[in-house]
Design an enzyme around this catalytic site. Structure first.
Site, PDB file in Angstrom:
ATOM      1  N   CYS A   1      53.078  -8.061  38.047  1.00 12.18           N
ATOM      2  CA  CYS A   1      52.246  -8.969  37.263  1.00 12.18           C
ATOM      3  C   CYS A   1      53.149  -9.825  36.381  1.00 12.18           C
ATOM      4  O   CYS A   1      53.910  -9.296  35.556  1.00 12.18           O
ATOM      5  CB  CYS A   1      51.262  -8.179  36.401  1.00 12.18           C
ATOM      6  SG  CYS A   1      50.317  -9.187  35.243  1.00 12.18           S
TER       7      CYS A   1
ATOM      8  N   CYS B   1      50.869  -9.764  28.299  1.00 13.65           N
ATOM      9  CA  CYS B   1      49.773  -8.790  28.321  1.00 13.65           C
ATOM     10  C   CYS B   1      50.340  -7.452  28.750  1.00 13.65           C
ATOM     11  O   CYS B   1      51.020  -7.359  29.769  1.00 13.65           O
ATOM     12  CB  CYS B   1      48.673  -9.235  29.295  1.00 13.65           C
ATOM     13  SG  CYS B   1      47.334  -8.021  29.488  1.00 13.65           S
TER      14      CYS B   1
ATOM     15  N   CYS C   1      47.669  -3.201  31.076  1.00 18.60           N
ATOM     16  CA  CYS C   1      47.886  -2.288  32.204  1.00 18.60           C
ATOM     17  C   CYS C   1      49.208  -1.562  31.981  1.00 18.60           C
ATOM     18  O   CYS C   1      50.269  -2.030  32.392  1.00 18.60           O
ATOM     19  CB  CYS C   1      47.897  -3.055  33.524  1.00 18.60           C
ATOM     20  SG  CYS C   1      46.323  -3.831  33.931  1.00 18.60           S
TER      21      CYS C   1
ATOM     22  N   CYS D   1      44.748 -13.109  36.295  1.00 20.78           N
ATOM     23  CA  CYS D   1      44.942 -11.656  36.213  1.00 20.78           C
ATOM     24  C   CYS D   1      44.727 -10.998  37.574  1.00 20.78           C
ATOM     25  O   CYS D   1      43.667 -11.129  38.186  1.00 20.78           O
ATOM     26  CB  CYS D   1      43.967 -11.067  35.191  1.00 20.78           C
ATOM     27  SG  CYS D   1      43.980  -9.269  35.105  1.00 20.78           S
TER      28      CYS D   1
ATOM     29  N   GLN E   1      30.140   0.952  36.646  1.00 17.73           N
ATOM     30  CA  GLN E   1      31.566   1.199  36.835  1.00 17.73           C
ATOM     31  C   GLN E   1      32.283  -0.103  37.192  1.00 17.73           C
ATOM     32  O   GLN E   1      31.749  -0.938  37.916  1.00 17.73           O
ATOM     33  CB  GLN E   1      31.785   2.226  37.942  1.00 17.73           C
ATOM     34  CG  GLN E   1      31.160   3.580  37.689  1.00 17.73           C
ATOM     35  CD  GLN E   1      31.919   4.422  36.682  1.00 17.73           C
ATOM     36  OE1 GLN E   1      32.951   4.000  36.137  1.00 17.73           O
ATOM     37  NE2 GLN E   1      31.433   5.616  36.416  1.00 17.73           N
TER      38      GLN E   1
ATOM     39  N   GLU F   1      18.473   8.105  30.295  1.00 14.98           N
ATOM     40  CA  GLU F   1      19.469   7.144  29.814  1.00 14.98           C
ATOM     41  C   GLU F   1      18.972   6.525  28.515  1.00 14.98           C
ATOM     42  O   GLU F   1      17.790   6.191  28.388  1.00 14.98           O
ATOM     43  CB  GLU F   1      19.708   6.071  30.869  1.00 14.98           C
ATOM     44  CG  GLU F   1      20.474   4.846  30.418  1.00 14.98           C
ATOM     45  CD  GLU F   1      21.869   5.159  29.902  1.00 14.98           C
ATOM     46  OE1 GLU F   1      22.237   4.598  28.859  1.00 14.98           O
ATOM     47  OE2 GLU F   1      22.572   5.969  30.534  1.00 14.98           O
TER      48      GLU F   1
ATOM     49  N   ASN G   1      27.216  12.361  33.421  1.00 15.32           N
ATOM     50  CA  ASN G   1      28.232  11.306  33.518  1.00 15.32           C
ATOM     51  C   ASN G   1      28.332  10.647  32.142  1.00 15.32           C
ATOM     52  O   ASN G   1      27.930   9.504  31.949  1.00 15.32           O
ATOM     53  CB  ASN G   1      27.830  10.286  34.591  1.00 15.32           C
ATOM     54  CG  ASN G   1      28.902   9.239  34.817  1.00 15.32           C
ATOM     55  OD1 ASN G   1      30.066   9.441  34.495  1.00 15.32           O
ATOM     56  ND2 ASN G   1      28.496   8.099  35.353  1.00 15.32           N
TER      57      ASN G   1
ATOM     58  N   CYS H   1      35.191  10.356  32.641  1.00 18.50           N
ATOM     59  CA  CYS H   1      36.233   9.329  32.547  1.00 18.50           C
ATOM     60  C   CYS H   1      37.298   9.717  31.524  1.00 18.50           C
ATOM     61  O   CYS H   1      38.185   8.928  31.224  1.00 18.50           O
ATOM     62  CB  CYS H   1      35.614   7.975  32.187  1.00 18.50           C
ATOM     63  SG  CYS H   1      34.781   7.951  30.580  1.00 18.50           S
TER      64      CYS H   1
END
Length: 375
Positions: free
Chosen positions: A3, A11, A14, A87, A211, A261, A306, A333
């Site tokens: 990148c 940036c 990541c 990006c 997601q 939810e 989740n 996650c």
């Protein structure tokens, strides 16, 4: 993946950029196995790899610079815009939108919000692409001042980007480090983005969660469905169900499925998907997952959770411990909060686990664990 933004230190979002992908995936597997090392009977399935680039279906971009020279990307340490419209982790469909949006900002004099001076109007653009290439565009503004101008000139934008099906304005009047506010103004007749995942058509409304990696989301739901169908429970709760991804994937005529939810918008979407598919035995309710469980008179045979990064917490763990639930499918996650929750679920044995690389080029990942009540 290489990148140029990362290499130039423009940036560093990541954090694993430049690390060979096989090494990234092995590191995530090792990290998760270490955190769950207390569970000796855990069978580890092979980790599921993602595409290294172009995998993100959603871009949350800060608008900086000026109306004549806008930047689309992030802010630097001083609060000024850094342009990241090329990006590489964003899907090609998202990247194709950025130059057109920059032109729309210029031609309509949509003044970017200046963070250091606390002036201007346009704060962020949030763009989501469906697996079929359709786009939802959300413009986050400080006030309603620019709404008439955007509404008047929206047909030109839609002509330039015919793949855009849903457009809304989100209002964020406060000066604070969040991406969006509570109020949404819909500008198009279509109000939901169709997210076709496996054999299910999910409906994503502007403020609903989905997601960020569609291919990995599909794999996540397939894995959940495989485990649930193997166990064949007569009743299932999908807590933190979002727009109904897990619940809709485990639907079966022989099974009662309930999705809970907090977001009422997400529940509207889940019900719509269920009705369109003609599914039986489905019940979706808006509310807090823990509160719903604590008030319930009966418990299901299997629970899917989740949760957000904080995990399910002590109260829900305590309820699961005292309930008649026989199996739990836990999709996480954040493996650290997962490990903490599993330590509190002493009546359950972790049987299977799988790492799914939802977030390549970063240290984050998704992990699913199948829990069984100990004999």
């Amino acid at each position: 993946m290489q990148c140029s933004y990362f290499d130039a230190a423009r940036c560093r979002s990541c954090t694993l950029m430049g690390t060979p992908y096989a090494e990234q995936l092995a590191g995530k597997q090792s990290h998760c196995q270490t955190l769950l090392s207390d569970h000796a009977q855990l069978e580890w399935l092979p980790p599921l790899a993602s595409r290294e680039s172009g995998f993100r279906n959603k871009a949350k971009m800060v608008i900086g610079g000026t109306a004549q020279r806008p930047t689309i990307g992030i802010l630097d340490a001083d609060g000024y815009g850094v342009d990241l419209r090329k990006c590489g982790v964003c899907s090609p469909g998202l990247r194709a939108c950025f130059p057109v949006l920059a032109g729309f900002i210029r031609s309509n004099r949509l003044t970017p919000y200046d963070v250091p001076r606390r002036s201007g109007e346009l704060k962020h653009v949030i763009i989501t692409e469906s697996p079929d290439g359709e786009i939802m565009l959300r413009l986050v503004l400080r006030s309603e001042q620019l709404v008439p101008r955007i509404r008047k000139n929206l047909p030109a934008l839609l002509a330039a980007l015919p793949q855009v099906k849903v457009v809304s304005v989100n209002l964020l009047p406060e000066h604070k480090a969040v991406l969006e506010g509570d109020r949404e103004i819909l500008l198009t007749e279509q109000s939901t983005l169709n997210m076709r995942v496996n054999d299910i058509n999910l409906h994503l409304r502007p403020q609903s969660f989905f997601q960020t990696n569609s291919e990995m989301a599909a794999a996540l739901y397939r894995q959940g469905r495989e485990w649930v169908n193997e166990l064949a429970p007569a009743s299932v709760w999908d807590l933190y169900c979002g727009v109904g991804g897990f619940a809709l994937h485990v639907a079966d005529p022989s099974r009662a499925v309930t999705g809970i939810e907090f977001s009422s918008e997400a529940i509207v979407s889940a019900r719509l998907s269920s009705e369109e598919a003609g599914l039986q035995g489905m019940d979706f309710q808006a509310g807090d997952a823990t509160a719903y469980a604590l008030k319930a008179r009966q418990s299901p045979e299997l629970v899917i959770v989740n949760p957000p990064r904080r995990g399910i917490g002590k109260e829900l763990c305590g309820w699961l411990e005292s309930s008649d639930v026989q199996h739990v499918v836990y999709s996480s996650c954040n493996a650290q909060s997962l490990a903490r929750d599993l330590a509190a679920l002493r009546s359950f044995t972790a049987r299977r686990a799988r790492v799914l690389d939802m977030f390549p080029q970063t240290k984050h990942y998704e992990v699913m664990v199948l829990l069984e009540r100990a004999a």
